[in-house]
Design an enzyme around this catalytic site. Structure first.
Site, PDB file in Angstrom:
ATOM      1  N   THR A  90      -5.293   7.547  -5.707  1.00 16.10           N
ATOM      2  CA  THR A  90      -5.297   7.777  -4.252  1.00 16.10           C
ATOM      3  C   THR A  90      -4.146   8.679  -3.819  1.00 16.10           C
ATOM      4  OG1 THR A  90      -6.334   5.648  -3.884  1.00 16.10           O
ATOM      5  CG2 THR A  90      -5.232   6.628  -1.994  1.00 16.10           C
ATOM      6  N   GLU A 143       0.842  -1.210   0.000  1.00 15.69           N
ATOM      7  CA  GLU A 143       0.000   0.000   0.000  1.00 15.69           C
ATOM      8  C   GLU A 143       0.875   1.258   0.000  1.00 15.69           C
ATOM      9  OE1 GLU A 143      -2.991   0.594  -0.836  1.00 15.69           O
ATOM     10  OE2 GLU A 143      -4.324   0.659   0.905  1.00 15.69           O
TER      11      GLU A 143
END
Ligand code: HSE
Length: 326
Positions: A201, A149
């Site tokens: 993101t 991530e």
């Protein structure tokens, strides 16, 4: 030498994955849940990524194929969250000389706000652990998934935590990875509208302010407390006033073509709160088993009015998290 899989193999039937392949499913997730920026999240039932791996004799992680995506995803193992997490498992927890071959089937569209990078990372971590015969605990799996991530979207645990645990989670401490599971009211449904646009993101995080003023902070943590209380009390009506984000949503909503309209439509149809799912562009709405289809219809009507091909789905909360499927 082992034959490398092609896309044709991946799209084929299960016999393409004989005994030595291990399969893992990792659910999609909604991060933030309104007021809980980087803290609250929940797992969605019935949508997610599948990761299959088999051991190889060379100590590398190789991605043989990626399927199911709506735009190309990197098969370079240094740029894909599944392989980065798997590599971390090998380097940190495994002493042998084996490596992994990996096949990724994306059920989650990328840059949609449904935790696609987190799901691949969690799936990659568990698949690697299973293939290596390692009994990693949830904290260790989260630690491994977080490496993926961080590499693609920036450091946040609010998607990874519910993806690994299932249910609704709160990241109490993102450093020690202390995660708290929250109650899931049985009648809770999550309506998700997926507009035909993408939002990266990392970029959606970059636009956020580094500082917030005290009155805003006070309101934000009051809303988060109220939301958690609503879950414990199983009072879905209370979710409506608690699902308010004064920190990220005001800055991100202007980036979304349909966001405001979808949220307004959901609330007018009786949703128990609505906000951006993670960094967006998906919009989620809380509903219950009785009004979820009315909320879905109202959000679908927005896409029809605008003449675009967005999709709206109703989900229950997934309570199992990332799991072995074969
Ligand atoms: N908490 C993260 C964010 C979720 O809002 O940037 C990203 O899916």
């Amino acid at each position: 030498m082992m034959r490398r899989l092609t896309m044709m193999d991946v799209q084929g039937a299960d016999e393409k994955f004989p005994g030595d392949w291990i399969g893992v499913f990792a659910p999609g997730t909604v991060g933030n849940l309104g007021p809980g920026f980087d803290v609250l999240g929940l797992a969605l039932n019935g949508i997610g990524d599948e990761i299959r791996v088999r051991r190889t004799s060379e100590r590398v992680v190789r991605i043989a194929a990626v399927s199911g995506v709506d735009s190309p995803l990197p098969t370079d193992p240094l740029r894909n969250t599944a392989s980065i997490a798997a590599r971390y498992v090998l380097d940190t927890f495994s002493t042998g000389n084996s490596g992994l071959e990996m096949v990724i089937h994306k059920g989650l569209p990328i840059s949609s706000g449904l935790g696609g990078s987190a799901a691949s990372a969690c799936g990659g971590a568990l698949a690697a652990a299973e293939a290596m015969g390692l009994a990693l605990d949830k904290r260790q799996l989260i630690e491994a998934a977080l490496q993926g991530e961080v590499a693609v979207a920036g450091r946040h645990v609010d998607n990874i935590a519910p993806c690994i645990y299932g249910g609704i989670t709160m990241v109490h401490d993102a450093e020690t990875l202390d995660i708290i599971s929250l109650p899931v009211p049985e009648s809770l449904r999550i309506v998700i509208a997926m507009p035909p646009e993408k939002l990266n993101t990392r970029e959606a995080r970059a636009i956020l302010k580094r500082e917030i003023d005290l009155p805003t902070a006070v309101m934000q943590w009051a809303h988060m407390g109220a939301l958690i209380s609503a879950l414990y009390e199983k009072k879905l009506t209370r979710l409506r006033d608690a699902t308010v984000d004064l920190v990220a949503e005001p800055l991100r909503m202007p980036l979304l073509t349909y966001g405001r309209e979808l949220k307004t439509a959901a609330l007018e149809a009786g949703a128990y709160g609505s906000s951006i799912s993670g960094a967006g562009p998906a919009i989620f709405a809380f509903a219950d088993v009785d009004n979820a289809s009315i909320v879905r219809k109202a959000m679908e009507d927005v896409f029809h009015r605008r003449g675009v091909s967005g999709k709206v789905y109703i989900f229950e909360v997934d309570t199992r998290g990332t799991r072995r499927i074969t």
